[in-house]
Design a protein around this motif. Structure first.
Motif, short mmCIF file in Angstrom:
data_model
loop_
_atom_site.label_atom_id
_atom_site.label_comp_id
_atom_site.label_asym_id
_atom_site.label_seq_id
_atom_site.Cartn_x
_atom_site.Cartn_y
_atom_site.Cartn_z
N PRO A 69 -3.04 -0.61 -6.24
CA PRO A 69 -1.69 -0.41 -5.46
C PRO A 69 -1.00 1.31 -5.11
CG PRO A 69 -1.11 -0.41 -8.24
CD PRO A 69 -2.92 -0.99 -7.63
N THR A 135 -4.94 -7.31 -2.09
CA THR A 135 -3.72 -6.42 -0.90
C THR A 135 -4.73 -5.09 -1.47
OG1 THR A 135 -1.86 -8.26 -1.47
CG2 THR A 135 -0.99 -5.90 -1.43
N GLU A 137 -2.68 -0.80 -1.15
CA GLU A 137 -2.05 0.50 -0.39
C GLU A 137 -3.13 1.33 -0.21
OE1 GLU A 137 0.67 4.42 -1.71
OE2 GLU A 137 -1.63 3.76 -2.60
N LYS A 139 -2.60 5.61 1.72
CA LYS A 139 -1.55 6.95 0.94
C LYS A 139 -2.27 7.55 2.35
CE LYS A 139 -0.75 6.63 -3.05
NZ LYS A 139 1.06 5.61 -3.75
N ARG A 157 -3.52 0.98 8.57
CA ARG A 157 -2.53 -0.22 9.27
C ARG A 157 -3.59 -1.01 9.65
NH1 ARG A 157 2.26 -1.46 6.84
NH2 ARG A 157 3.82 0.18 8.03
N THR A 166 -4.53 -8.08 2.71
CA THR A 166 -2.95 -7.31 3.20
C THR A 166 -3.03 -5.31 2.83
OG1 THR A 166 -2.01 -8.83 2.97
CG2 THR A 166 -0.59 -7.07 2.26
N THR A 168 -0.99 -2.11 2.60
CA THR A 168 0.67 -1.05 2.46
C THR A 168 0.39 0.26 2.42
OG1 THR A 168 1.17 -2.88 0.47
CG2 THR A 168 2.66 -1.16 1.09
N THR A 170 1.94 4.01 2.89
CA THR A 170 2.01 4.99 2.27
C THR A 170 2.19 6.21 3.30
OG1 THR A 170 2.35 3.53 0.01
CG2 THR A 170 2.85 5.87 0.01
N ASP A 207 5.41 2.32 4.53
CA ASP A 207 5.77 0.91 3.79
C ASP A 207 7.05 1.89 3.04
OD1 ASP A 207 5.46 -1.34 5.03
OD2 ASP A 207 3.43 -0.75 3.87
N LEU A 356 4.56 -1.79 -5.81
CA LEU A 356 4.51 -2.05 -4.16
C LEU A 356 5.36 -3.10 -4.07
CD1 LEU A 356 0.97 -2.49 -3.33
CD2 LEU A 356 1.76 -0.82 -3.28
N ARG A 358 6.48 -6.25 -3.57
CA ARG A 358 5.73 -7.33 -3.13
C ARG A 358 5.87 -8.56 -4.24
NH1 ARG A 358 4.35 -6.05 2.52
NH2 ARG A 358 2.87 -8.77 2.01
N ASP A 361 6.09 -11.85 -2.76
CA ASP A 361 5.09 -12.42 -1.92
C ASP A 361 3.97 -13.09 -2.61
OD1 ASP A 361 4.64 -13.29 0.51
OD2 ASP A 361 2.94 -11.29 1.01
#
Length: 401
Positions: A69, A135, A137, A139, A157, A166, A168, A170, A207, A356, A358, A361
């Motif tokens: 994360p 998943t 994250e 930045k 992305r 996945t 995320t 930031t 996000d 996050l 999330r 999910d």
């Protein structure tokens, strides 16, 4: 009951909040349908499945797919030379004030194309995926201009398009002061708040919004302006807080209902109480603590006593935590911060998902959530925290595949 895939004869660590500890099911099964968990529980209670594919796990353990994360995966160049300087006695702050640190990575990031940033980030991402991460994250924060921050976020992305993971994203525009704003931090924060955040929000590139609230970063007043702008554009916030000093950033983050406050070595009781009230997750970064040879750990016992959720992350970045192993991060969390095995595993699954935003999910093995799994060749979950430099991953599953 129809399903796409059925994993049976497995031991499950569901991390379901309604169950004690790791939510262990000794002889369990997991069924997926269209990328989501259709059923999970004791195999003896399972309905009669019509599965397209059935896999015998032969007693292996299944956990939720791991979640990192807090990373800075997208950047140009490296800072190995600064590592040598630190070994010779220079401090992180001294290097930063001499033009190194984040600003040196900024120059390399600005010089790189979006495709080049992706190419440099992929080996780092692949190392995480190889350990069961589903998943992550990512930045920004090394572009420090509207164009280069946008480039970094687009690269982040796209990582989720070229790999089954996945991502995320930031926006961390308030990471450091770029050279063109030397001596004018408020002017740069004006740019972040009036141009960067609106543009990032309009393009859907982020996000969440982050900032570095620190003596070598930005003041609480400047951070508040960033948070106000984020809130105005409907984006949640998180914060690098109390890493090198106590500027009461965690309490400020909690005031805005932040998803997480990260680092926290110098966190005080008022900050802990504020985080507990707000439900803000404490994301712990033992890799950075280790790499810069800090001696003051976060106040784990007080965070635990207050009921603040604890997440763990690699903080993968070029300057203070060039770490791409979430398994080693768990070992560091246990060894350096005295986290329990259950806290470490929850910290890279359920609580990481919470950090996050999330958790609805992912992060636990529960029906309806994304079928993100890590299947391990281990005899007990403690092995995932105990070992160093050893990867017992058998299979990584993302969205049921």
């Amino acid at each position: 009951m129809r399903c796409d895939r059925l994993w049976r004869n497995a031991r499950l660590a569901t991390l379901a909040p309604a169950m004690p500890g790791l939510g262990v099911v000794e002889r369990g099964a997991v069924a997926s349908l269209e990328g989501r968990i259709a059923w999970v529980g004791p195999e003896a209670d399972a309905p009669a499945f019509e599965a397209r594919q059935t896999l015998d796990c032969e007693g292996r353990w299944i956990t939720p797919g791991l979640i990192d994360p807090h990373t800075h995966l997208v950047f140009g160049g490296d800072r190995a030379h600064e590592f040598e300087l630190r070994l010779a006695g220079a401090s992180y702050e001294e290097i930063a004030r001499a033009g190194g640190g984040i600003v040196s990575t900024m120059a390399a990031t600005r010089a790189a194309t979006e495709d080049e940033l992706i190419a440099q980030a992929l080996p780092r991402l692949d190392a995480l995926l190889a350990e069961g991460v589903t998943t992550v994250e990512v930045k920004s924060g090394y572009g420090l201009s509207l164009a280069d921050e946008g480039k970094s976020l687009r690269a982040a992305r796209r990582l989720g398009e070229v790999r089954p993971v996945t991502v995320t994203a930031t926006f961390l525009g308030a990471h450091a002061l770029p050279p063109e704003f030397k001596g004018d931090p408020d002017g740069y924060i004006d740019l972040v708040c009036r141009e960067m955040i609106p543009a990032v929000a309009a393009e859907g590139l982020a996000d969440a919004i982050d900032a570095f609230c620190e003596g070598i970063g930005f003041t609480p007043a400047q951070t508040r302006r960033v948070f106000d702008a984020a809130t105005a554009h409907g984006l949640p916030v998180k914060l690098h807080a109390e890493q090198l000093s106590n500027l009461h950033g965690a309490a400020l983050a909690a005031e805005f209902g932040a998803l997480s406050a990260d680092h926290l070595e110098h966190l005080d009781e008022a900050g802990i109480e504020a985080m507990a009230r707000a439900g803000t997750v404490a994301t712990l970064l033992p890799g950075a603590y280790y790499f810069v040879r800090e001696t003051r750990p976060p106040p784990i016992a007080s965070l635990r006593a207050a009921g603040v959720p604890l997440a763990l992350a690699t903080d993968c970045n070029p300057g203070t935590s060039p770490l791409t192993s979430l398994l080693l991060t768990m070992n560091m969390g246990a060894t350096l911060f005295r986290l329990t095995v259950d806290e470490c595993l929850a910290g890279v699954t359920r609580e990481a998902a919470r950090a996050l935003g999330r958790l609805r999910d992912t992060g636990t093995l529960e029906a309806g959530k994304a079928c993100d799994l890590a299947i391990w060749d281990i005899e007990r979950p403690a092995e995932l925290v105990y070992r160093m430099g050893f990867n017992p991953l058998h299979t990584r599953v993302w969205r049921g595949l």
